[in-house]
Design a protein around this motif. Structure first.
Motif, PDB file in Angstrom:
ATOM      1  N   THR A   9       0.972  -1.142   0.048  1.00  0.00           N
ATOM      2  CA  THR A   9      -0.087   0.169  -0.098  1.00  0.00           C
ATOM      3  C   THR A   9       0.711   1.167  -0.044  1.00  0.00           C
ATOM      4  OG1 THR A   9      -0.182  -0.150   2.383  1.00  0.00           O
ATOM      5  CG2 THR A   9      -1.899  -1.497   1.177  1.00  0.00           C
ATOM      6  N   HIS A  10       2.069   1.405   0.233  1.00  0.00           N
ATOM      7  CA  HIS A  10       3.002   2.325   0.505  1.00  0.00           C
ATOM      8  C   HIS A  10       4.510   2.116  -0.562  1.00  0.00           C
ATOM      9  CE1 HIS A  10       0.349   3.494   3.786  1.00  0.00           C
ATOM     10  NE2 HIS A  10       0.670   4.377   3.847  1.00  0.00           N
ATOM     11  N   ALA A  11       5.041   3.054  -0.434  1.00  0.00           N
ATOM     12  CA  ALA A  11       6.623   2.970  -1.284  1.00  0.00           C
ATOM     13  C   ALA A  11       7.258   4.186  -0.723  1.00  0.00           C
ATOM     14  CB  ALA A  11       5.932   3.196  -2.738  1.00  0.00           C
ATOM     15  N   ILE A  12       8.595   3.818  -1.190  1.00  0.00           N
ATOM     16  CA  ILE A  12       9.854   4.893  -1.196  1.00  0.00           C
ATOM     17  C   ILE A  12      10.092   5.215  -2.412  1.00  0.00           C
ATOM     18  CG2 ILE A  12      11.799   5.071  -0.109  1.00  0.00           C
ATOM     19  CD1 ILE A  12      11.280   3.256   2.286  1.00  0.00           C
ATOM     20  N   ALA A  34      10.936  10.338  -0.485  1.00  0.00           N
ATOM     21  CA  ALA A  34       9.757  10.461  -0.164  1.00  0.00           C
ATOM     22  C   ALA A  34       8.926   8.951   0.155  1.00  0.00           C
ATOM     23  CB  ALA A  34       8.934  10.771  -1.822  1.00  0.00           C
ATOM     24  N   VAL A  35       8.223   9.199   1.109  1.00  0.00           N
ATOM     25  CA  VAL A  35       7.711   8.102   1.864  1.00  0.00           C
ATOM     26  C   VAL A  35       5.815   8.205   1.441  1.00  0.00           C
ATOM     27  CG1 VAL A  35       6.995   6.517   3.754  1.00  0.00           C
ATOM     28  CG2 VAL A  35       9.132   7.520   3.499  1.00  0.00           C
ATOM     29  N   TYR A  36       5.327   7.416   0.953  1.00  0.00           N
ATOM     30  CA  TYR A  36       3.977   7.801   0.529  1.00  0.00           C
ATOM     31  C   TYR A  36       3.010   6.775   0.311  1.00  0.00           C
ATOM     32  CZ  TYR A  36       5.752   6.475  -4.149  1.00  0.00           C
ATOM     33  OH  TYR A  36       6.740   5.871  -4.910  1.00  0.00           O
ATOM     34  N   GLU A  37       1.764   6.812   0.360  1.00  0.00           N
ATOM     35  CA  GLU A  37       0.895   5.609   0.082  1.00  0.00           C
ATOM     36  C   GLU A  37       0.516   5.765  -1.417  1.00  0.00           C
ATOM     37  OE1 GLU A  37      -3.786   4.522   1.134  1.00  0.00           O
ATOM     38  OE2 GLU A  37      -3.156   6.551   1.774  1.00  0.00           O
ATOM     39  N   ILE A  38       0.692   4.445  -1.860  1.00  0.00           N
ATOM     40  CA  ILE A  38       0.374   4.338  -3.266  1.00  0.00           C
ATOM     41  C   ILE A  38      -0.988   4.893  -4.114  1.00  0.00           C
ATOM     42  CG2 ILE A  38       0.291   2.740  -5.219  1.00  0.00           C
ATOM     43  CD1 ILE A  38       2.204   0.798  -3.680  1.00  0.00           C
ATOM     44  N   ARG A  74      11.451  10.625 -10.344  1.00  0.00           N
ATOM     45  CA  ARG A  74      11.581   9.856  -8.969  1.00  0.00           C
ATOM     46  C   ARG A  74      11.876   8.410  -9.300  1.00  0.00           C
ATOM     47  NH1 ARG A  74       6.612   7.963  -6.937  1.00  0.00           N
ATOM     48  NH2 ARG A  74       4.652   8.862  -8.565  1.00  0.00           N
ATOM     49  N   CYS A  75      12.840   7.636  -8.508  1.00  0.00           N
ATOM     50  CA  CYS A  75      13.156   6.469  -8.503  1.00  0.00           C
ATOM     51  C   CYS A  75      12.434   5.487  -7.635  1.00  0.00           C
ATOM     52  CB  CYS A  75      14.542   6.400  -8.506  1.00  0.00           C
ATOM     53  SG  CYS A  75      15.256   4.547  -9.064  1.00  0.00           S
ATOM     54  N   GLU A  76      11.557   4.935  -7.776  1.00  0.00           N
ATOM     55  CA  GLU A  76      10.997   4.073  -6.733  1.00  0.00           C
ATOM     56  C   GLU A  76      11.767   2.952  -6.133  1.00  0.00           C
ATOM     57  OE1 GLU A  76       7.187   1.285  -6.977  1.00  0.00           O
ATOM     58  OE2 GLU A  76       6.442   3.204  -6.500  1.00  0.00           O
ATOM     59  N   LEU A  77      12.014   2.723  -4.791  1.00  0.00           N
ATOM     60  CA  LEU A  77      12.906   1.681  -4.349  1.00  0.00           C
ATOM     61  C   LEU A  77      12.203   0.562  -3.853  1.00  0.00           C
ATOM     62  CD1 LEU A  77      15.160   4.139  -2.292  1.00  0.00           C
ATOM     63  CD2 LEU A  77      15.294   3.443  -4.597  1.00  0.00           C
ATOM     64  N   ILE A  78      11.112   0.594  -2.901  1.00  0.00           N
ATOM     65  CA  ILE A  78      10.367  -0.536  -2.580  1.00  0.00           C
ATOM     66  C   ILE A  78       8.933  -0.162  -2.302  1.00  0.00           C
ATOM     67  CG2 ILE A  78      10.897   0.164  -0.185  1.00  0.00           C
ATOM     68  CD1 ILE A  78      11.343  -2.799   0.284  1.00  0.00           C
ATOM     69  N   THR A  79       8.260  -1.224  -2.326  1.00  0.00           N
ATOM     70  CA  THR A  79       6.849  -0.916  -1.951  1.00  0.00           C
ATOM     71  C   THR A  79       6.459  -1.854  -0.655  1.00  0.00           C
ATOM     72  OG1 THR A  79       5.945  -2.755  -3.355  1.00  0.00           O
ATOM     73  CG2 THR A  79       5.972  -0.327  -4.151  1.00  0.00           C
TER      74      THR A  79
END
Length: 236
Positions: A9-12, A34-38, A74-79
């Motif tokens: 549900t979230h990602a960095i 950035a830490v956020y809800e998808i 932005r480069c998404e690292l993990i969910t």
């Protein structure tokens, strides 16, 4: 039968602001975590900025995730799942509030801080092995080089808005209420004048500033400011 796995549900992501192409005379891009809800439009941003030309401060804030006119990408690292979100934010807050992790102004900048924070998350088991080394290798690279490196390594890159070229560079990320004029460098007089001021060039020397001016340009402290970073986060 094993219970079904809950979807993340979230990602960095690592957010990169500004072109940051040294071959074109840019200062380094600004970077934050950035830490956020998808699917959300905002994120919890962890970054450092310099309120004066003397030091950096840790300045976490809620801000737009994608709708930012100088976001190059932005480069998404993990969910991950929602229950892990507080743990991730707590780790980043503890890292940011530790003054020993903040680089000396003129020696390091926000990119060094991001690389260190990513390494911390790796050590804590949040991110995969090698993530810290990867982002350390990105220090001083331009946004396009970061994009290529993310893609080549199998990381997920998400482009930022395409309607802008870049915004006014602001070494201090000052708390100003008004947004800055956005436009192409060659058409933006305010951009050129501010760049000359930041680099210590005299206005009478023209836009280029001459070779003598270029030799005096500090290599790393300056980067392109997002208009959203000029707004103080007054929540909480």
């Amino acid at each position: 039968m094993d219970p079904p796995t809950q979807p993340p549900t979230h990602a960095i992501s690592i957010n990169i602001y500004g072109r940051g192409d040294a071959t074109l005379g840019d200062g380094p891009s600004h970077m934050g975590i950035a830490v956020y809800e998808i699917g959300a439009s905002t994120c919890q941003m962890h970054h450092i900025r310099n309120p004066t030309d003397e030091y950096f401060i840790y300045d976490p804030r809620v801000q737009p995730l994608q709708d930012d006119p100088v976001l190059r990408g932005r480069c998404e690292l993990i969910t991950f799942r929602q229950e892990e979100c507080q743990h991730v934010n707590s780790l980043l807050s503890a890292f940011g509030n530790d003054a020993s992790n903040i680089p000396e102004f003129g020696v390091g900048n926000c990119q060094d801080w991001v690389a260190g924070a990513v390494a911390m998350l790796e050590d804590a088991g949040v991110l995969a092995s090698g993530e810290g080394a990867f982002w350390k290798s990105m220090i001083n690279e331009g946004a396009e080089s970061m994009k290529r490196a993310c893609g080549d390594s199998g990381r997920k890159w998400i482009d930022g808005p395409e309607v802008v070229f870049e915004g006014e560079p602001d070494a201090r990320f000052k708390d100003e209420g008004a947004k800055k004029k956005i436009g192409k460098l060659k058409d933006n007089e305010a951009f050129r004048e501010r760049m000359q001021t930041l680099m210590g060039k005299k206005s009478s020397g023209g836009v280029g500033g001459g070779e003598a001016g270029e030799r005096n340009v500090p290599e790393r402290p300056f980067y392109v400011s997002s208009p959203f970073f000029s707004q103080t986060n007054r929540r909480g």
